[in-house]
Write an enzyme that holds these catalytic residues in place. Structure first.
Site, PDB file in Angstrom:
ATOM      1  N   ASP A  67       0.833  -1.196   0.000  1.00  0.00           N
ATOM      2  CA  ASP A  67       0.000   0.000   0.000  1.00  0.00           C
ATOM      3  C   ASP A  67       0.870   1.248   0.000  1.00  0.00           C
ATOM      4  OD1 ASP A  67       1.021  -0.069   2.579  1.00  0.00           O
ATOM      5  OD2 ASP A  67      -0.878  -0.616   3.521  1.00  0.00           O
ATOM      6  N   HIS A 138      -7.419  -3.017  10.435  1.00  0.00           N
ATOM      7  CA  HIS A 138      -7.191  -2.910   8.996  1.00  0.00           C
ATOM      8  C   HIS A 138      -5.998  -3.768   8.581  1.00  0.00           C
ATOM      9  CE1 HIS A 138      -4.410   0.930   9.266  1.00  0.00           C
ATOM     10  NE2 HIS A 138      -3.693  -0.173   9.386  1.00  0.00           N
ATOM     11  N   GLU A 143      -9.689  -0.325   5.371  1.00  0.00           N
ATOM     12  CA  GLU A 143     -10.246   0.166   6.617  1.00  0.00           C
ATOM     13  C   GLU A 143     -11.573  -0.524   6.956  1.00  0.00           C
ATOM     14  OE1 GLU A 143      -8.249   1.737   8.337  1.00  0.00           O
ATOM     15  OE2 GLU A 143      -7.639   3.696   7.603  1.00  0.00           O
TER      16      GLU A 143
END
Length: 244
Positions: A67, A138, A143
């Site tokens: 990410d 998460h 999320e």
């Protein structure tokens, strides 16, 4: 899922590195997802050591970044790219052609998500996807409320993620969005690995692994995954019931 509990964070980190080394020995061309943050640092240190000792060969594999904070790249201290370059790629003179990470400064972030999805599928899917866990459960920047069947996507960051995320930066930093591989990627990876250490994670670990399965608790998806490996130190496992 298989839960393994180790006495110390260092033992957990070594076990995670051993999983990666074993995967590379079995399939040198593996496609492996690495996270950033505090949890994987020890694992990466062991992997760098293994590579230098000839115990792990990264020359044919491809590493994917899990990410990134939207608007940042490797020049931004505190970014996921900066973390992985500093703690892994730069230490091994890693072939940049074998690295795939989000361009979180791209003008079209949806196209960037599609690019990453296509890259993974065109390489035969993920062999190993390693994730840490946030204080709100998460995984990556998926999320609470994120559908389990999403691939790469842009996420709106939860307040707790913004708050905790400040520890990675040298000064107060505005964080609003993330770009991340999705929970569907985790489901489809041949091996999904969660690593966690510290008593501060014990509550969310117990809720995720032994509580109700819900998108409100993203990590609870692991309960549905027989191929998931959960690597915890004693602190992170402290609130699990009937764990050994």
């Amino acid at each position: 899922m298989k839960i393994s509990i180790y006495p110390t964070p260092d033992d957990m980190s070594k076990a995670a590195a051993d999983l990666v080394a074993a995967q590379l020995a079995e399939k040198p061309t593996s496609l492996i997802v690495f996270p950033s943050g505090s949890s994987p640092t020890g694992m990466l240190q062991y992997l760098v050591q293994y590579a230098k000792e000839g115990k792990a060969d990264f020359s044919q594999c491809t590493i994917i970044g899990l990410d990134e904070w939207v608007g940042m790249d490797e020049r931004d201290y505190g970014s996921c790219k900066h973390y992985l370059h500093t703690n892994f790629f730069n230490l091994l003179d890693f072939d940049p052609e074998r690295v795939a990470m989000f361009d979180a400064k791209a003008e079209d972030l949806e196209a960037e998500c599609a690019r990453m999805n296509s890259f993974i599928s065109s390489h035969g899917g993920l062999d190993v996807m390693i994730v840490g866990i946030g204080m709100n459960a998460h995984l990556g920047l998926n999320e609470p409320g994120t559908p389990f069947d999403l691939y790469a996507h842009v996420s709106e960051l939860a307040p707790i993620t913004v708050e905790v995320g400040q520890k990675y930066f040298q000064q107060a930093t505005v964080l609003t969005q993330g770009i991340t591989l999705g929970l569907q990627h985790l489901t489809e990876a041949k091996m999904a690995v969660l690593i966690a250490s510290g008593e501060n994670k014990a509550g969310i670990i117990a809720e995720s692994l032994q509580g109700h399965i819900s998108t409100d608790v993203p990590a609870s998806i692991l309960q549905n995954m027989s191929h998931a490996r959960i690597l915890l130190d004693a602190g992170a496992a402290a609130k699990l019931e009937h764990a050994s």
